[in-house]
Design a protein around this motif. Sequence first.
Motif, PDB file in Angstrom:
ATOM      1  N   ALA A 169       0.908  -0.948   0.314  1.00 14.79           N
ATOM      2  CA  ALA A 169       0.117  -0.019  -0.545  1.00 14.79           C
ATOM      3  C   ALA A 169       1.071   1.864   0.318  1.00 14.79           C
ATOM      4  O   ALA A 169       0.436   2.331  -0.913  1.00 14.79           O
ATOM      5  N   LEU A 170       1.660   1.277   0.929  1.00 14.15           N
ATOM      6  CA  LEU A 170       2.874   2.321   0.450  1.00 14.15           C
ATOM      7  C   LEU A 170       3.354   2.718  -0.779  1.00 14.15           C
ATOM      8  O   LEU A 170       3.689   4.086  -1.172  1.00 14.15           O
ATOM      9  N   ARG A 171       4.081   1.498  -1.099  1.00 17.67           N
ATOM     10  CA  ARG A 171       4.793   1.350  -2.898  1.00 17.67           C
ATOM     11  C   ARG A 171       3.567   2.098  -3.418  1.00 17.67           C
ATOM     12  O   ARG A 171       3.924   2.646  -4.419  1.00 17.67           O
ATOM     13  N   ALA A 172       2.534   1.681  -3.784  1.00 20.97           N
ATOM     14  CA  ALA A 172       1.224   1.916  -3.933  1.00 20.97           C
ATOM     15  C   ALA A 172       0.763   3.478  -3.885  1.00 20.97           C
ATOM     16  O   ALA A 172       0.344   4.724  -4.964  1.00 20.97           O
ATOM     17  N   ALA A 173       1.512   4.018  -3.303  1.00 24.96           N
ATOM     18  CA  ALA A 173       1.094   5.662  -2.521  1.00 24.96           C
ATOM     19  C   ALA A 173       2.591   6.243  -3.194  1.00 24.96           C
ATOM     20  O   ALA A 173       1.995   7.850  -2.517  1.00 24.96           O
ATOM     21  N   GLY A 174       3.201   5.731  -3.663  1.00 26.45           N
ATOM     22  CA  GLY A 174       4.508   6.671  -4.503  1.00 26.45           C
ATOM     23  C   GLY A 174       5.610   6.257  -3.342  1.00 26.45           C
ATOM     24  O   GLY A 174       6.485   7.319  -3.669  1.00 26.45           O
ATOM     25  N   ALA A 175       5.459   5.457  -2.330  1.00 25.63           N
ATOM     26  CA  ALA A 175       6.647   5.943  -1.516  1.00 25.63           C
ATOM     27  C   ALA A 175       7.978   4.690  -1.198  1.00 25.63           C
ATOM     28  O   ALA A 175       7.634   4.090  -2.049  1.00 25.63           O
ATOM     29  N   SER A 176       9.869   5.466  -1.508  1.00 27.02           N
ATOM     30  CA  SER A 176      10.287   4.673  -1.880  1.00 27.02           C
ATOM     31  C   SER A 176      11.029   3.876  -1.205  1.00 27.02           C
ATOM     32  O   SER A 176      10.046   3.959  -0.698  1.00 27.02           O
ATOM     33  N   LEU A 178      13.968   3.237   0.792  1.00 29.17           N
ATOM     34  CA  LEU A 178      14.267   3.702   2.676  1.00 29.17           C
ATOM     35  C   LEU A 178      12.594   3.900   2.785  1.00 29.17           C
ATOM     36  O   LEU A 178      12.761   4.367   3.940  1.00 29.17           O
ATOM     37  N   GLN A 179      11.923   4.716   1.685  1.00 31.33           N
ATOM     38  CA  GLN A 179      10.748   5.780   2.446  1.00 31.33           C
ATOM     39  C   GLN A 179       9.630   4.156   3.240  1.00 31.33           C
ATOM     40  O   GLN A 179       9.185   4.529   4.518  1.00 31.33           O
ATOM     41  N   TYR A 183       8.510   4.135   6.892  1.00 33.51           N
ATOM     42  CA  TYR A 183       7.210   4.417   7.033  1.00 33.51           C
ATOM     43  C   TYR A 183       6.822   2.618   7.369  1.00 33.51           C
ATOM     44  O   TYR A 183       5.191   2.629   8.080  1.00 33.51           O
TER      45      TYR A 183
END
Lengths: 262, 250
Positions: A169-176, A178-179, A183
């Motif tokens: 879900a974080l990846r889908a929100a555009g997180a790298s 490291l992010q 997170y």
Amino acid sequence: MLSFDLHKRKLLTAFLLLLFAWSLFGVNWQEGVLHSSGLGTAMEIFAAMFQPDLSADIIRLAVHSSWITLAYATAGISLALILALVFGILASGVLAGGKGSRKMMKGFFRGVLGFMRAIHELVWAWLFVASFGLTPYAAVFALAIPYGGILGRIFADMINDVPEEPIQALRAAGASRLQCLFYGYLPSVKASMISYTMYRYECAVRSSAIMSFVGLGGLGYQIQLSLDDLHYDEVWTFMYFLILLIILIDGWSNMLRKRMAL
Amino acid sequence: MSEQNMIEVNSIEKRYERKIALSSLSFVVKKGELVALIGPSGAGKTTLLNLLASLLEPDSGELKVDGKPLSQYADRRQRARKIGLIRQQFDLVGQLAVIHNVLAGRLAEWSLLKSFASLFIPQEKDKAVDALKRVGLEDKLYERTSNLSGGEQQRVALARLLMQKPEVILADEPVASLDPARSEDILAMLTGLAKQENQTVVASLHSVEYARKYFTRLIALKNGDIFFDLPSHQVTEQQLQELYQLKELN
């Protein structure tokens, strides 16, 4: 088939029992099992347990030695924690992009961690004392390297066990990557990381005491000196201080865990 | 509603081992449409959404979002601006405070330093508070996310989508683990907010009743194929019965 296997196992058991019985004939019962005055010494040590030496000098020495032991352990585990965070995160492979590079990264850094913890802290201590001499650095590094290896390995496993869905879900929100680490992965494992590190801190105090046998000072060194002088009452004073240290750290660890469970 | 094509699916195929999950599927979704994917379990709804979210690659065929093939959205920032994802409730990081899960919707736009600092001093807090107000959770700002109920967690996920502001929202069974009242609440909120922002929604749903109530168009999948594709008000009971009929009864 099953009854036959069972039969074979019973035969083996009988054989091993016979072997053990036969081996008892090899023991020289007159001398060699116990030191001639061994039982007496054991009784003395046991008796001293209830009469530790509480004179001001010994207490002062015990407090000072406890402080040294605790300081080595604290410095060692702090350094180990830093090593473990860096190598553990790398060894989990979550920062790598492709499947191939992830595998390589995991393999390499897990190898490094394996090397660090394959060698016992006492052996590291000998090596460092041989090269640096009897300095506190020798003790701190000797603790930090194997403990870093152990902590790093566990941290890597914890990170790999984080459920996949929140990270996706974080990846889908555009997180790298490291992010995602800051997170997703790290918040998910923070509590278990801290509680495992505290447990290892306890182990480090014990190791630090043992390591002082090498001659680095601390509780272990004092225990050795008192044992050599047959002052069992002093030995117990130092032992009680060691136990106290462990209990204190355990209490601190429980406090931390409770606070994090909120 | 504009006539711009937001999603174009061109004869895509996907198989697992030898089993066909989707067989040469084609359809077009226009900007602002609210599309519900319905159909029996195993019909390929989740596979289709995972393909659109580029969590899976199709074996053949073409997927376009806003006129560009999906493969060209390699840059995570561009992709996050275009496509957002919401699934069942375990999509959030339970150990983080609610505000950080909401602010995670901004990660695509933030530098690493800013996103790291935000974990200690929340950045763009006003926007997060605003998003949480719109989903009715402004009082839970600093609560640990895992302490929230299922319905509340799904609202946090909605607030994260509000921060991300993607043009297309993909929702995979967004209410599968919620009771009827919470389900209606979440669906009304999802479609309501999407209408305000003129977003396109493609959602898979188990409940035909909700699909007809909240969505403008139903695409029914059966055995990896489109069974019907109609505006919600044109779907008949007869068609629905055939859709969910067990194979043995045919």
